[in-house]
Design a protein around this motif. Structure first.
Motif, short mmCIF file in Angstrom:
data_model
loop_
_atom_site.label_atom_id
_atom_site.label_comp_id
_atom_site.label_asym_id
_atom_site.label_seq_id
_atom_site.Cartn_x
_atom_site.Cartn_y
_atom_site.Cartn_z
N UNK A 1 21.79 -34.36 24.59
CA UNK A 1 20.23 -33.48 24.79
C UNK A 1 19.43 -33.63 23.77
N UNK A 2 18.17 -34.27 24.22
CA UNK A 2 17.01 -34.40 23.32
C UNK A 2 16.04 -33.72 22.86
N UNK A 3 15.88 -33.30 21.57
CA UNK A 3 15.38 -31.91 20.45
C UNK A 3 13.91 -32.71 20.16
N UNK A 4 13.32 -30.95 20.22
CA UNK A 4 11.68 -31.38 18.85
C UNK A 4 12.11 -30.08 18.38
N UNK A 5 12.54 -30.38 17.02
CA UNK A 5 12.36 -29.85 15.77
C UNK A 5 11.91 -29.53 14.75
N UNK B 1 9.17 -46.30 23.37
CA UNK B 1 9.97 -47.86 23.56
C UNK B 1 11.57 -46.98 23.47
N UNK B 2 11.63 -45.92 23.03
CA UNK B 2 13.19 -45.70 22.48
C UNK B 2 14.14 -44.98 23.75
N UNK B 3 12.84 -44.24 24.48
CA UNK B 3 13.86 -43.86 25.92
C UNK B 3 13.00 -44.96 26.39
N UNK C 1 17.39 -44.81 27.63
CA UNK C 1 17.45 -44.03 28.32
C UNK C 1 18.38 -43.28 27.91
N UNK C 2 19.96 -42.89 28.41
CA UNK C 2 21.20 -42.47 27.93
C UNK C 2 20.76 -41.81 26.63
N UNK D 1 5.95 -39.56 22.46
CA UNK D 1 7.58 -39.97 22.12
C UNK D 1 7.69 -39.27 23.19
N UNK D 2 7.70 -38.98 24.87
CA UNK D 2 7.90 -39.06 25.85
C UNK D 2 9.32 -37.71 25.78
N UNK D 3 9.32 -37.08 25.55
CA UNK D 3 9.96 -35.53 25.15
C UNK D 3 9.41 -34.32 25.73
#
Length: 603
Positions: free
Chosen positions: A32-36, A158-160, A164-165, A187-189
């Motif tokens: 999973x993606x996370x913003x901490x 660009x990382x996403x 993407x996985x 950051x496309x989060x």
């Protein structure tokens, strides 16, 4: 796959996670993606380091801290973690060695600067390797409304797009709701799970004092409360940094300067000394400090007003990372407000940008002028409710509010008469001289002694009038305009002059030097230590200092003070017992265990 708790114990030497660490780690390990958002010293790095050791592949850590990458990698290497970095400071051969290790799967973590990802070579390298996760550290740097914007961070979306996985975790120690939303968008989060820890740093005592003679006030603080302590002093200008460092050295305090005007070699040498030596003071502009992992910084002092609450929180958060008592001290005066307003008016950008800067400054002024708990107001800025803390100056020595309506009217009337009757604008000093009835050369030259307001303000002293001006500026009842810092009325002034609005002002309490405040150094040194354990602790510190110097790394890379304190208290007599101490992982036990037991056995 290893269990996260097993990694925590074996590698890092801790028995349990703190706060939301385990939930964050499990989420990222699961893909999973996370913003901490977690305060400085709260253990953010473990949130990506442990997933990096559990997931297959290499974790890529994007960090703006080129000057600190070597120390970050050294700290991980000391734990037995395979870490490397790529940045512009390396020669070609070293870069090739790191790239080969990355492609061969011989790294657990690879640190990169954001600007590296804007070039083709780094992206091509990453495409050839197996990436376990992306960690974007200091994520607030992507926010153009934040306090430390870095343009290169804008390209990290660009990382996403390219991977993407691969899970991404963005981390920062400070961000308002608006800044969080901007981080997520850029950051496309936006779909990432958000983890927001408490912003409270209960071990830090916040104090804001009226600025009289700031360098002498600072020296008094150091001599009475922080003798021999490591600390950071922030100044707004390079010239002020140099003069303050020179002043401290002239008064027997070891101080170094750090700002962008120094050459890179000098900055690097000063930063290395600060990290590796005990008791040094760094006098710096805000160019210094982000990512500094020195746990025993006992104070952060500001000699000039920070531009925003976010910046202030980030900078003060560099004190007391070890959880022991620390001080956040700020000297603040009228000229700070005038200077900041001038900088906003002359800044590049459109009106919306300047309004944003003004809003940041207004929030900072509100924190300075509050009569309520400073910690509660600071936390409220980040959307967190808090009761009074009993560990800030307004809690320990509550200031009083007083009805300043009449003085406000006198001051505003003076500004009004200068504008209307003489078509003139002056700085605050001229209005104060008029109110006090002073026949200075400038007053006589402009015949201001003939104004009806001349001499009507003798009930207050000059310092009190300056406080009135400062607070009227903070409340938006006066404005600073033009490049000369002149003051003028605002839309809100009329209500005060017509007696439709009362003005409550803050009265500074008479500060007394209380024994209860004590020295944060003494509190830190004696915390959890018996009289018998103190000399053992100092012996262990001496061993650590010698070991760190021999290896060319900061002392905290060997062990933190908290770990040495526990060893001194428990006095383990075997490697097995030593291995149960918090902060002693398997690699450090094997590397330093016998030396520690030998130091403990000394008479």
């Amino acid at each position: 796959m290893q269990e996260p708790r097993e990694v925590l114990r074996k590698i890092f030497g801790y028995d349990s996670f703190r706060g939301e660490q385990q939930e964050i780690i499990d989420h990222v390990i699961g893909g999973g993606d996370a913003l901490v958002l977690m305060p400085t010293g709260g253990g953010k790095s473990l949130c990506y380091q442990i997933p990096a050791l559990v997931r297959d592949g290499v974790a890529v850590v994007v960090s703006p801290l080129i000057a600190l990458m070597q120390d970050q990698v050294d700290a991980l290497t000391a734990l037995g973690v395979r870490a490397g970095f790529l940045n512009s400071t390396q020669d070609l051969e070293t870069r090739r060695e790191v790239e080969t290790a990355f492609l061969g799967g011989d790294l657990d973590l690879l640190y990169l600067a954001p600007e590296a990802l804007s070039g083709g070579s780094a992206m091509r390298l990453l495409e050839r390797g197996r990436i376990s996760l992306f960690a974007i550290d200091e994520a607030h740097c992507v926010s153009q409304w934040g306090h430390d914007f870095r343009p290169d961070y804008l390209a990290l979306s660009v990382l996403h797009e390219r991977w993407p996985e691969v899970p991404r975790i963005a981390l920062t120690a400070t961000a308002t709701t608006a800044t969080r939303n901007e981080i997520a968008t850029r950051l496309k989060l936006t779909e990432a799970r958000r983890f927001v820890s408490s912003f409270d740093r209960p071990n830090i005592r916040y104090r804001i004092v009226p600025k009289v003679d700031p360098r002498k006030q600072l020296l008094d603080l150091l001599r009475t409360e922080h003798p021999g302590d490591a600390g950071i002093v922030y100044c707004l200008s390079r010239a002020s940094v140099d003069k303050t460092a020179e002043f401290l050295r002239a008064n027997g305090v070891e101080a170094l300067a750090y700002h962008a005007g120094l050459d890179a070699a000098t900055r690097a040498a000063h930063q290395a000394r600060f990290l590796r030596e005990d008791g040094l003071i760094m006098v710096a502009t805000i160019a210094f400090g982000m990512g500094i992992d020195k746990p025993d910084v006992r104070f952060v002092a500001h000699l000039d007003l920070p531009k925003s609450v976010e910046g202030y929180y980030q900078e003060t958060g560099r004190a007391g990372r070890d959880g022991l008592p620390a001080t956040a001290w700020l000297a603040y005066g009228l000229q700070d407000v005038v200077q900041q307003r001038k900088m906003i008016d002359s800044s590049e950008g459109d009106n919306a940008y300047r309004r944003g800067l003004a809003a940041h400054l207004d929030a900072m002024l509100a924190l300075c002028e509050t009569t309520e708990c400073r910690r509660a107001q600071l936390l409220a800025y980040f959307g967190e409710a808090s009761a009074s803390c009993a560990n800030c100056d307004t809690c320990l020595e509550p200031p009083q509010s007083w009805d300043g309506t009449i003085p406000a009217q006198k001051l505003l009337s003076t500004v009004l008469r200068l504008q209307r009757e003489r078509n003139q604008r002056f700085g605050a000093g001229q209005s104060i001289d008029i109110l006090l009835g002073r026949k200075t050369d400038k007053v006589v030259q402009h015949r201001h002694d003939e104004l009806s307001v001349f001499g009507i303000g003798t009930e207050l002293q000059e310092s009190e009038w300056r406080a009135v001006v400062r607070q009227l500026l903070a409340q938006g009842l006066l404005a600073v305009e033009g490049g000369y810092g002149t003051i003028s009325l605002t839309d809100g002034s009329a209500a005060v002059l017509s007696r439709q609005r009362e003005v409550l002002l803050r009265k500074e309490p008479e500060r007394t030097r209380r024994a209860a405040a004590g020295s944060a150094k003494k509190a830190a040194a004696s915390a959890d230590l018996s009289p018998a354990a103190v000399p053992v602790f100092e012996r262990l510190r001496a061993w650590r200092a010698a070991t760190a110097k021999e290896q060319g790394v900061p002392a905290y890379v060997i062990f933190h003070d908290a770990t040495l304190r526990q060893i001194a208290t428990e006095a383990p007599v075997s490697l097995a017992a030593l291995g149960t101490v918090t902060g002693v992982g398997e690699n450090k036990l094997a590397k330093y265990g016998d030396q520690i037991l030998a130091a403990l056995a000394e008479p």
